[in-house]
Write an enzyme that holds these catalytic residues in place. Structure first.
Site, PDB file in Angstrom:
ATOM      1  CD1 TRP A 102     -20.204  -2.458   0.044  1.00 50.88           C
ATOM      2  CD2 TRP A 102     -21.530  -0.874  -0.790  1.00 50.88           C
ATOM      3  NE1 TRP A 102     -19.417  -1.599  -0.672  1.00 50.88           N
ATOM      4  CE2 TRP A 102     -20.203  -0.619  -1.188  1.00 50.88           C
ATOM      5  CE3 TRP A 102     -22.541   0.002  -1.197  1.00 50.88           C
ATOM      6  CZ2 TRP A 102     -19.856   0.486  -1.978  1.00 50.88           C
ATOM      7  CZ3 TRP A 102     -22.195   1.089  -1.978  1.00 50.88           C
ATOM      8  CH2 TRP A 102     -20.868   1.318  -2.361  1.00 50.88           C
ATOM      9  CG  ASP A 169     -24.656  -6.708  -2.440  1.00 53.10           C
ATOM     10  OD1 ASP A 169     -24.035  -7.067  -3.466  1.00 53.10           O
ATOM     11  OD2 ASP A 169     -24.536  -5.574  -1.930  1.00 53.10           O
ATOM     12  CE  LYS A 193     -17.105  -2.904  -5.862  1.00 48.25           C
ATOM     13  NZ  LYS A 193     -18.436  -2.919  -5.269  1.00 48.25           N
TER      14      LYS A 193
END
Ligand SMILES: *Cc1c(COP(=O)(O)O)cnc(C)c1O
Length: 356
Positions: A102, A169, A193
């Site tokens: 990511w 993030d 998540k």
């Protein structure tokens, strides 16, 4: 049979969130209307959005500190682009820490906007650790990092002190552990998540860092527009925002981040202790950087794969297969996963040892 859901995302949410959000589809706030058929500008939904934004800041300890919370669309992946669009100065640069898939996707987008300095990367070791020794270029518009690497099972335990804005993030560990969130200038997290269903992304941004890039920013990508419109610049994802609010309320009633952190640590300690004790398994990432949210582990002898897979599936465990870039297993232990589910997995690992 009770299912123990270890899915990495979208993932398990509290049962009461499923119950209440299901009810809202049939009859929202006793209005005899579904939440899916009312205006996002109706009083009832505006109240949902306002409370979700306020509660997100409250749980993070950021109320009254110059931050705004937004519920946007496009996933965390769109933030990879919105962050440089809004923050990287024209002809400026940005610094990134490369700790996984990511993080590297975020770097890829930033490169289109200006010089993108990768201050350190653990790519050569298949991202099995968090690089610690690096210097951040202080002429950068911002520093970007990924607090928890969902795929590789590593987590930043500390964050660098720097005078430039810090962007993080936090998709896979937001609201899971106590941090001084005021050290961050922009935090983003895809809801699916640890906060809600897929379809909305929480962005928490310190207002004073905005409006300085000198770029033309397309309206939908400009945080300032979303702030002005109180997160309703266009039709927001009403149901994901509502379900996220329910999860945040659940967390608050539980005692907030401090309370869930203890539970999360207990779950992770239970599982990692077994991974380390059981001679048939090994952890995939270095011990000091292990993620409390996503535990990655491997069989020492892959020829036992079939037997182990049969055993955990029979025990009602779901979603344990590792990501293809690591292999083995990944136990995602997000906030809503009860410790009983971790005990079931540990028991399966013990029984598996006895059979070998
Ligand atoms: C899942 C994930 C993403 C991608 O999220 P989308 O909402 O699917 O765009 C980004 N970063 C991290 C750390 C993730 O775990």
């Amino acid at each position: 049979m009770k299912i123990h859901n270890y899915s990495a995302g979208p993932c398990i949410l509290p049962q009461e969130v499923f119950d209440k959000s299901a009810q809202s589809i049939l009859n929202f706030n006793n209005s005899n209307l579904s939440i899916l058929e009312i205006s996002h500008r109706s009083k009832d939904f505006v109240a949902v959005m306002d409370e979700a934004r306020a509660l997100a800041l409250e749980l993070l300890g950021l109320t009254g500190k110059g931050y705004q919370a937004l519920f946007l669309a496009g996933g965390a992946s769109l933030e990879f682009l919105m962050v440089p669009y809004n923050l990287m100065k024209v002809e400026g640069k940005a610094s990134y820490l490369d700790t996984g898939t990511w993080a590297s996707s975020a770097i890829k987008e930033a490169k289109h906007f200006g010089e993108t300095i990768v201050v350190a990367s653990s790519k050569e070791q298949n991202y099995n650790h968090i690089p610690k020794k690096y210097t951040i270029d202080i002429d950068s518009s911002y520093f970007h990092c990924t607090s928890n690497n969902t795929i590789f099972g590593t987590q930043m335990k500390s964050f660098p002190d720097t005078d430039i804005p810090v962007v993080c993030d936090m998709s896979s560990d937001i609201f899971s552990r106590v941090l001084d969130f005021s050290k961050f200038d922009l935090i983003y997290a895809g809801a699916q998540k640890n906060m809600g269903p897929a379809g909305t992304t929480l962005v928490v941004v310190k207002e004073e860092i905005l409006g300085k890039s000198g770029r033309y920013i397309p309206s939908m990508l400009d945080y300032v527009n979303h702030i002005k419109a109180e997160s309703m610049y266009n039709t927001p994802a009403v149901f994901p925002v509502y379900a996220s609010l329910l999860t945040l309320q659940w967390l608050k009633n539980l005692g907030g981040i401090e309370a869930i952190e203890k539970i999360n640590n207990d779950k992770a300690n239970l599982l990692y202790a077994e991974i380390d004790r059981n001679s048939l398994f090994k952890g995939a990432s270095v011990s000091e950087d292990r993620s409390v949210m996503n535990a990655t582990f491997l069989l020492n002898d892959e020829s036992h794969t079939q037997l182990f897979d049969e055993m955990w599936k029979k025990a009602g465990i779901s979603g344990l297969t590792g990501h293809r870039s690591v292999g083995g297993y990944r136990a995602s232990m997000y906030n809503a996963l009860p410790i009983e589910s971790v005990q079931v997995l540990v028991d399966v690992m013990k029984n598996f040892e006895l059979k070998n």
